[in-house]
Design an enzyme around this catalytic site. Structure first.
Site, PDB file in Angstrom:
ATOM      1  CD  GLU A 142      -2.988  -0.738  -0.162  1.00  0.00           C
ATOM      2  OE1 GLU A 142      -3.055   0.409  -0.642  1.00  0.00           O
ATOM      3  OE2 GLU A 142      -3.602  -1.693  -0.663  1.00  0.00           O
ATOM      4  CE1 TYR A 150      -6.736   3.301  -0.149  1.00  0.00           C
ATOM      5  CE2 TYR A 150      -4.353   3.166   0.135  1.00  0.00           C
ATOM      6  CZ  TYR A 150      -5.522   2.709  -0.449  1.00  0.00           C
ATOM      7  OH  TYR A 150      -5.476   1.658  -1.314  1.00  0.00           O
ATOM      8  CG  ASP A 202      -7.336   5.389  -3.277  1.00  0.00           C
ATOM      9  OD1 ASP A 202      -8.529   5.203  -3.611  1.00  0.00           O
ATOM     10  OD2 ASP A 202      -6.400   4.730  -3.743  1.00  0.00           O
TER      11      ASP A 202
END
Ligand code: SF4
Length: 358
Positions: free
Chosen positions: A46, A129, A147
């Site tokens: 991520e 996020y 996002d």
């Protein structure tokens, strides 16, 4: 129309979830960080995926996990080795923050990535996020991971015309996602929205005819999908001109220097950069002597490069130079062999590109 004016009760949440998840189970992308639900791997992926496309990330992710397979390996790694593994991905503070945070996980949480939202958000580089992505994907908790891609999909599905560049709009989408997310399989739900945004509900020309949630999509019904989401323009990108010196000593070794510990591209290496906002090119040799204590002679211009960051642009003029007077004084340049040693140092992309002129 905004979601506040038109609450979600008109929206059939359970059939939306079923249509989305059925599509995901049959079509999910085969990505290396999906092989297991290791929270460390989800975290690394991520962080890498921020501002970077999936296809670019895959080889970096595989190499990174091979070099640093666990939080313990990353925690004890040399920072220069971590930056070398990140070389070319950009936004290098992501790598430094990841290592700082991983060290904290080893020291404070016994090497286990925490599944507590507050503890996770307290780690360096983890915003709302990434927190939501780790909690949902790795720990299967029904947390939103919102996002730009997710806001685009939900702007269209729910016909929300709020400006997605504003922080309050992100909060709005987080609360919307919290209501819509599957309680049974939040991990797949968030990944399904990510996949939908990446492959079907793309920024330009979304493939509505192939879309598994088309019948739930208000923007499609109204024919306004290309007008959404609303996003105000970012601030003007500032342009900064530099001369970059490919400076060689008498033996042909090339000068490089380490960037400062803080700020843009911190701790990466570069060829010496002379800001043309401070000096004109005819006075550059004197400026260089004042800054570095080394006498140089400029040679010919070799080329131009432009490198665009999110908030500024470097306009780089590449010029060769020769060292003609060594100095015994300390300075921050080192001279390295271009065949053997240069590749050991982590460079930003713009300076990697300049190596073609050596
Ligand atoms: Fe996006 Fe079109 Fe699907 Fe709506 S129907 S979610 S606009 S791809």
């Amino acid at each position: 129309m905004t979601v506040q004016e038109k609450p979600l009760q008109n929206f059939n949440i359970s059939t939306f979830q079923n249509d989305l998840l059925d599509w995901y189970y049959a079509n999910k992308r085969d990505l290396p960080w999906r092989n297991d639900q290791d929270p460390y791997k989800v975290w690394v992926s991520e962080i890498m995926l921020q501002q970077t496309k999936v296809d670019t990330v895959i080889p970096y992710f595989n190499n990174f996990i091979e070099k640093f397979p666990t939080v313990y390996d990353l925690a004890v790694a040399d920072e220069q080795a971590v930056l070398k593994a990140w070389e070319g991905l950009g936004y290098y503070s992501r790598a430094r923050n990841l290592q700082t945070a991983v060290r904290e996980v080893v020291e404070n949480y016994g090497g286990q990535v925490p599944d507590d939202p507050n503890q996770l958000e307290g780690l360096k580089g983890i915003g709302s996020y990434t927190k939501g992505a780790i909690l949902s994907i790795a720990f299967n908790k029904p947390e939103p991971a919102v996002d730009g891609n997710v806001m685009r999909v939900f702007s269209r599905v729910l016909n929300i015309d709020e400006d997605i560049a504003l922080p309050k709009t992100k909060k709005l989408f987080e609360s919307v996602t919290r209501e819509i997310i599957s309680q049974e399989d939040p991990s797949s739900f968030n990944q399904a929205i990510m996949d939908l945004g990446a492959t079907i509900c793309t920024p330009k020309s979304p493939s509505c005819l192939l879309c598994p949630v088309q019948e739930h999509c208000e923007a499609f019904t109204l024919g306004v999908e290309e007008q959404l989401p609303i996003k105000s323009k970012a601030k003007k990108n500032k342009k900064i001109p530099y001369v970059v010196l490919l400076l060689k000593d008498k033996t042909g070794k090339i000068a490089i220097e380490k960037r400062p510990e803080d700020g843009l591209l911190a701790n990466l290496w570069q060829f010496p950069m002379v800001p043309l906002q401070e000096v004109t090119i005819d006075l550059l040799e004197n400026w260089f002597y004042a800054q570095y204590g080394l006498r140089i002679r400029l040679g010919q211009k070799l080329g131009d490069l432009k490198h665009v960051f999110s908030h500024l642009t470097w306009n780089l003029e590449i010029v060769e130079a020769k060292l003609f007077e060594e100095s015994s004084e300390e300075n921050c340049l080192i001279f390295v062999d271009k065949e053997k040693e240069l590749k050991d140092y982590p460079f930003p992309v713009s300076h990697q590109k300049m190596m073609q002129y050596l």
